[in-house]
Design a protein around this motif. Structure first.
Motif, PDB file in Angstrom:
ATOM      1  N   SER A  83      45.013  44.697  36.977  1.00 14.05           N
ATOM      2  CA  SER A  83      44.975  44.619  35.308  1.00 14.05           C
ATOM      3  C   SER A  83      44.681  43.172  34.981  1.00 14.05           C
ATOM      4  O   SER A  83      44.320  42.849  33.628  1.00 14.05           O
ATOM      5  CB  SER A  83      46.536  44.921  34.807  1.00 14.05           C
ATOM      6  N   SER A  84      44.704  42.214  35.897  1.00 15.95           N
ATOM      7  CA  SER A  84      44.316  40.776  35.382  1.00 15.95           C
ATOM      8  C   SER A  84      44.109  39.977  36.692  1.00 15.95           C
ATOM      9  O   SER A  84      44.377  40.459  37.821  1.00 15.95           O
ATOM     10  CB  SER A  84      45.394  39.915  34.474  1.00 15.95           C
ATOM     11  N   GLY A  85      43.541  38.747  36.540  1.00 18.82           N
ATOM     12  CA  GLY A  85      43.443  37.935  37.655  1.00 18.82           C
ATOM     13  C   GLY A  85      44.652  37.448  38.196  1.00 18.82           C
ATOM     14  O   GLY A  85      44.904  37.289  39.275  1.00 18.82           O
ATOM     15  N   GLN A  86      45.683  37.083  37.146  1.00 21.08           N
ATOM     16  CA  GLN A  86      47.013  36.832  37.829  1.00 21.08           C
ATOM     17  C   GLN A  86      47.722  37.859  38.721  1.00 21.08           C
ATOM     18  O   GLN A  86      48.159  37.524  39.705  1.00 21.08           O
ATOM     19  CB  GLN A  86      47.972  36.686  36.555  1.00 21.08           C
ATOM     20  N   ALA A  87      47.375  39.089  38.309  1.00 20.61           N
ATOM     21  CA  ALA A  87      48.069  40.246  39.287  1.00 20.61           C
ATOM     22  C   ALA A  87      47.227  40.135  40.690  1.00 20.61           C
ATOM     23  O   ALA A  87      47.720  40.366  41.652  1.00 20.61           O
ATOM     24  CB  ALA A  87      47.966  41.598  38.473  1.00 20.61           C
ATOM     25  N   ILE A 109      43.862  24.202  41.584  1.00 15.94           N
ATOM     26  CA  ILE A 109      43.639  25.644  41.127  1.00 15.94           C
ATOM     27  C   ILE A 109      43.921  25.712  39.970  1.00 15.94           C
ATOM     28  O   ILE A 109      44.401  24.838  38.961  1.00 15.94           O
ATOM     29  CB  ILE A 109      44.663  26.504  41.974  1.00 15.94           C
ATOM     30  N   TYR A 110      43.566  27.037  39.310  1.00 17.33           N
ATOM     31  CA  TYR A 110      43.804  27.142  37.751  1.00 17.33           C
ATOM     32  C   TYR A 110      45.274  27.358  37.527  1.00 17.33           C
ATOM     33  O   TYR A 110      46.391  27.641  38.646  1.00 17.33           O
ATOM     34  CB  TYR A 110      43.260  28.645  37.745  1.00 17.33           C
ATOM     35  N   GLY A 111      45.997  26.602  36.269  1.00 16.09           N
ATOM     36  CA  GLY A 111      46.994  26.299  35.782  1.00 16.09           C
ATOM     37  C   GLY A 111      47.886  27.504  35.931  1.00 16.09           C
ATOM     38  O   GLY A 111      49.104  27.660  36.090  1.00 16.09           O
ATOM     39  N   GLY A 112      47.477  28.748  35.719  1.00 24.84           N
ATOM     40  CA  GLY A 112      47.906  30.035  35.588  1.00 24.84           C
ATOM     41  C   GLY A 112      48.585  30.398  36.990  1.00 24.84           C
ATOM     42  O   GLY A 112      49.554  30.843  37.259  1.00 24.84           O
ATOM     43  N   THR A 113      47.749  30.052  37.926  1.00 26.55           N
ATOM     44  CA  THR A 113      47.915  30.376  39.216  1.00 26.55           C
ATOM     45  C   THR A 113      48.893  29.461  39.772  1.00 26.55           C
ATOM     46  O   THR A 113      49.821  29.881  40.626  1.00 26.55           O
ATOM     47  CB  THR A 113      46.390  30.412  40.188  1.00 26.55           C
ATOM     48  N   PHE A 114      48.776  28.236  39.393  1.00 33.14           N
ATOM     49  CA  PHE A 114      49.738  27.151  40.038  1.00 33.14           C
ATOM     50  C   PHE A 114      51.188  27.624  39.446  1.00 33.14           C
ATOM     51  O   PHE A 114      52.148  27.669  40.174  1.00 33.14           O
ATOM     52  CB  PHE A 114      49.329  25.722  39.399  1.00 33.14           C
ATOM     53  N   ALA A 157      37.268  24.955  41.391  1.00 33.17           N
ATOM     54  CA  ALA A 157      38.420  25.145  40.676  1.00 33.17           C
ATOM     55  C   ALA A 157      38.162  25.060  39.114  1.00 33.17           C
ATOM     56  O   ALA A 157      37.431  24.181  38.568  1.00 33.17           O
ATOM     57  CB  ALA A 157      39.292  23.974  41.096  1.00 33.17           C
ATOM     58  N   ASN A 158      39.324  25.797  38.403  1.00 33.18           N
ATOM     59  CA  ASN A 158      39.273  25.753  36.970  1.00 33.18           C
ATOM     60  C   ASN A 158      40.669  25.176  36.331  1.00 33.18           C
ATOM     61  O   ASN A 158      41.623  25.417  36.957  1.00 33.18           O
ATOM     62  CB  ASN A 158      39.446  27.504  36.481  1.00 33.18           C
ATOM     63  N   PRO A 159      40.309  23.999  35.764  1.00 29.97           N
ATOM     64  CA  PRO A 159      39.236  23.287  35.092  1.00 29.97           C
ATOM     65  C   PRO A 159      38.765  22.191  35.785  1.00 29.97           C
ATOM     66  O   PRO A 159      37.759  21.391  35.370  1.00 29.97           O
ATOM     67  CB  PRO A 159      39.669  23.234  33.671  1.00 29.97           C
ATOM     68  N   THR A 206      38.085  39.137  36.664  1.00 30.58           N
ATOM     69  CA  THR A 206      37.147  39.808  36.220  1.00 30.58           C
ATOM     70  C   THR A 206      36.782  39.572  34.950  1.00 30.58           C
ATOM     71  O   THR A 206      35.625  39.692  34.301  1.00 30.58           O
ATOM     72  CB  THR A 206      37.099  41.223  36.703  1.00 30.58           C
ATOM     73  N   THR A 207      37.977  38.991  34.112  1.00 34.04           N
ATOM     74  CA  THR A 207      37.867  38.396  32.638  1.00 34.04           C
ATOM     75  C   THR A 207      37.012  37.680  32.540  1.00 34.04           C
ATOM     76  O   THR A 207      36.384  37.482  31.232  1.00 34.04           O
ATOM     77  CB  THR A 207      39.222  37.761  32.270  1.00 34.04           C
ATOM     78  N   LYS A 208      36.362  36.652  33.309  1.00 32.34           N
ATOM     79  CA  LYS A 208      35.414  35.679  33.288  1.00 32.34           C
ATOM     80  C   LYS A 208      33.971  36.077  33.341  1.00 32.34           C
ATOM     81  O   LYS A 208      33.720  37.015  32.614  1.00 32.34           O
ATOM     82  CB  LYS A 208      35.875  34.618  34.158  1.00 32.34           C
ATOM     83  N   VAL A 217      40.527  41.975  29.991  1.00 33.14           N
ATOM     84  CA  VAL A 217      41.231  41.112  30.965  1.00 33.14           C
ATOM     85  C   VAL A 217      41.242  42.241  32.269  1.00 33.14           C
ATOM     86  O   VAL A 217      41.607  43.234  32.024  1.00 33.14           O
ATOM     87  CB  VAL A 217      42.608  40.659  30.357  1.00 33.14           C
ATOM     88  N   GLY A 218      40.949  41.376  33.445  1.00 31.68           N
ATOM     89  CA  GLY A 218      41.058  42.151  34.589  1.00 31.68           C
ATOM     90  C   GLY A 218      40.873  41.295  35.767  1.00 31.68           C
ATOM     91  O   GLY A 218      40.552  39.990  35.595  1.00 31.68           O
ATOM     92  N   GLY A 219      41.152  41.972  37.008  1.00 28.08           N
ATOM     93  CA  GLY A 219      41.051  41.449  38.159  1.00 28.08           C
ATOM     94  C   GLY A 219      40.612  42.224  39.253  1.00 28.08           C
ATOM     95  O   GLY A 219      40.513  43.403  39.238  1.00 28.08           O
TER      96      GLY A 219
HETATM   97  C1  LIG Z   1      41.465  32.989  34.357  1.00 33.27           C
HETATM   98  C2  LIG Z   1      41.809  32.845  36.049  1.00 33.27           C
HETATM   99  C3  LIG Z   1      42.678  33.538  36.444  1.00 33.27           C
HETATM  100  C4  LIG Z   1      43.766  34.395  35.940  1.00 33.27           C
HETATM  101  O1  LIG Z   1      43.070  35.591  35.496  1.00 33.27           O
HETATM  102  P1  LIG Z   1      43.560  36.167  34.060  1.00 33.27           P
HETATM  103  O2  LIG Z   1      42.384  37.325  34.184  1.00 33.27           O
HETATM  104  O3  LIG Z   1      43.531  35.458  32.992  1.00 33.27           O
HETATM  105  O4  LIG Z   1      44.869  36.804  34.361  1.00 33.27           O
HETATM  106  C5  LIG Z   1      42.846  33.118  37.735  1.00 33.27           C
HETATM  107  N1  LIG Z   1      42.013  32.237  38.566  1.00 33.27           N
HETATM  108  C6  LIG Z   1      41.030  31.663  37.810  1.00 33.27           C
HETATM  109  C7  LIG Z   1      40.223  30.631  38.703  1.00 33.27           C
HETATM  110  C8  LIG Z   1      40.918  31.821  36.601  1.00 33.27           C
HETATM  111  O5  LIG Z   1      39.983  31.263  35.937  1.00 33.27           O
END
Ligand SMILES: *Cc1c(COP(=O)(O)O)cnc(C)c1O
Length: 429
Positions: A83-87, A109-114, A157-159, A206-208, A217-219
């Motif tokens: 459902s998302s990259g987080q998942a 790494i991405y802040g959300g992943t951290f 790495a983002n960002p 896959t959101t990106k 939003v997807g992964g």
């Molecule tokens: C945005 C992002 C995520 C999280 O993905 P979502 O689809 O927003 O849940 C994970 N890793 C990287 C590198 C990202 O840019």
């Protein structure tokens, strides 16, 4: 048949081959469930004894077609959509690490992943050690423990836009008998295929760029099929010992090293946690994928031109873009990303947070958004948004300075984007 084709051909035609008279576009199977004539037939599906669909939380034909396309593009053997990259990152780790286990991850790494790793997965009992990706093999190796189950990093790495030495990471992971998991969101398989450098599992938001139009939003998770779980049965009991929730099947025995990881993630994690992508979203994602190899070069061309422009501007303190010959990661980018990296440029302004705010408020084409990798140019001040939960020390360790702006070049004309930046920088006092 598709396996030996180029990434572009895979992007356009991979994953779905209609038979005579069937729809040319991938059908959206908008159904939660699937009909069977006998309970016996369905029972076999539940026991993973026969392939087939029975409930969309586990699998759906639209999702599978798109996942197969991504697997082809990455050069892997199996894939699933989430459902998302987080998942995707949660599942990739949780599929092989239980409470009491440990993971080594790059700081960059991405802040959300951290956050996922450092806060939520710690609550699940999984421990993490974060390592400087540029540290020596010896230093990174020192972070490993007997209960370490994977090494994790991001291609770009983002960002922070650091480029990972994937071969070095793969060697360290394999020396410690664990897989290397790479989040390949920013590079996409068009610009880098981490399996070719020794990575074992790839994840995506896959959101990106893959969607590329800010629609869904997807992964995704992709398995290279290369990691031999059965060679380390005590390290990976979830894959090599009987799963009592499926009448004692052993994933590595039934599905081989090519299919065990994704089958387990689908059968256990998707069944129990339910982070499935909707078939409608998979359809949109597929449309995005069909032009990924055409869009990426334009994102990169715009990124390069804007990075070059910014690097000459007197109000800009520094620019991070691995396509600039002076960049710390230029050498690694030449090796891993010879066709270009991505459209995201990070830069720091003289004048700190206030200058960042003034600059961004004056942009007219680039919008302030919590997003990157979109057809439309957008920008963000990570320290006050995506990374605001991090301390200054954590921010610096992740390469996300308080005066850093993340500018994601879309597909517009570079000259117009540069003119927009120019007038916004003029407004900065
Ligand atoms: C945005 C992002 C995520 C999280 O993905 P979502 O689809 O927003 O849940 C994970 N890793 C990287 C590198 C990202 O840019």
């Amino acid at each position: 048949m598709m396996k030996n084709k180029g990434t572009g051909t895979k992007a356009v035609q991979g994953g779905y081959t209609p038979k005579n008279g069937e729809p040319r576009q991938i059908p959206i199977v908008q159904s939660t469930t699937f009909k069977y004539a006998t309970g016996e037939e369905m029972g076999k599906l539940f026991d993973l004894e026969a392939p087939g669909y029975f409930y969309t939380r586990l699998q759906n034909p639209t999702n599978d077609a798109v996942a197969n396309k991504i697997a082809l593009m990455e050069g892997g053997t199996a894939a699933m959509l989430t459902s998302s990259g987080q998942a995707a990152n949660l599942f990739a780790i949780f599929n092989i690490a239980n409470a009491g286990d440990h993971i080594v991850a790059s700081t960059s790494i991405y802040g959300g992943t951290f956050n996922l790793f450092n806060t939520t997965m710690r609550k699940m009992g999984i421990d993490f050690t974060f390592v400087d990706p540029d540290a020596s093999e010896e230093e990174i190796s020192a972070a490993f423990r007997p209960n370490t189950k994977a090494l994790f990093g991001e291609t770009i790495a983002n960002p922070a836009l650091t480029v990972l030495d994937i071969e070095k990471f793969a060697k360290i992971a394999h020396d410690h008998q664990v897989p290397l998991i790479i989040d390949n969101t920013f590079a996409t398989p068009v610009n880098c295929r981490p399996f070719e450098w020794g990575a074992d599992i790839v994840t995506h938001s896959t959101t990106k760029y893959m969607d590329g139009h800010g629609a869904c939003v997807g992964g995704a998770i992709v398995d290279s099929g290369n990691f031999d779980w059965a060679a380390y049965p005590d390290k990976f009991p979830g894959l090599t010992q009987p799963d009592e929730s499926y009448h004692g099947i052993v994933y590595t025995e039934r599905f081989g090293k090519e299919g065990a990881f994704i089958t387990k993630a689908t059968a256990q994690l998707m069944r129990d946690l339910g982070a499935i992508q909707s078939p409608q979203h998979a359809f949109y994602l597929n449309n995005g994928l069909e032009s990924l190899h055409v869009r990426m070069p334009r994102h990169c061309e715009n990124g390069q031109k804007i990075a070059e422009y910014l690097s000459k501007h007197p109000k800009v303190k520094s620019v991070q873009y691995c396509g600039l010959p002076g960049d710390k990661y230029y050498g690694l980018a030449q090796k891993y990303l010879p066709n270009g990296s991505c459209g995201v440029v990070s830069f720091r302004l003289d004048g700190g947070r206030q200058a960042c705010e003034q600059f961004m408020n004056n942009l007219k084409l680039a919008a302030i958004e919590t997003h990157v990798a979109d057809a439309r140019t957008c920008c963000l001040h990570p320290a006050s948004t995506t990374h605001r939960q991090m301390s200054d020390a954590e921010l610096e360790a992740a390469g996300v300075f308080p005066d850093l702006i993340r500018y994601s070049c879309g597909l517009e004309d570079a000259a117009d984007l540069i003119a927009d930046i120019e007038q916004a920088l003029e407004a900065v006092e």
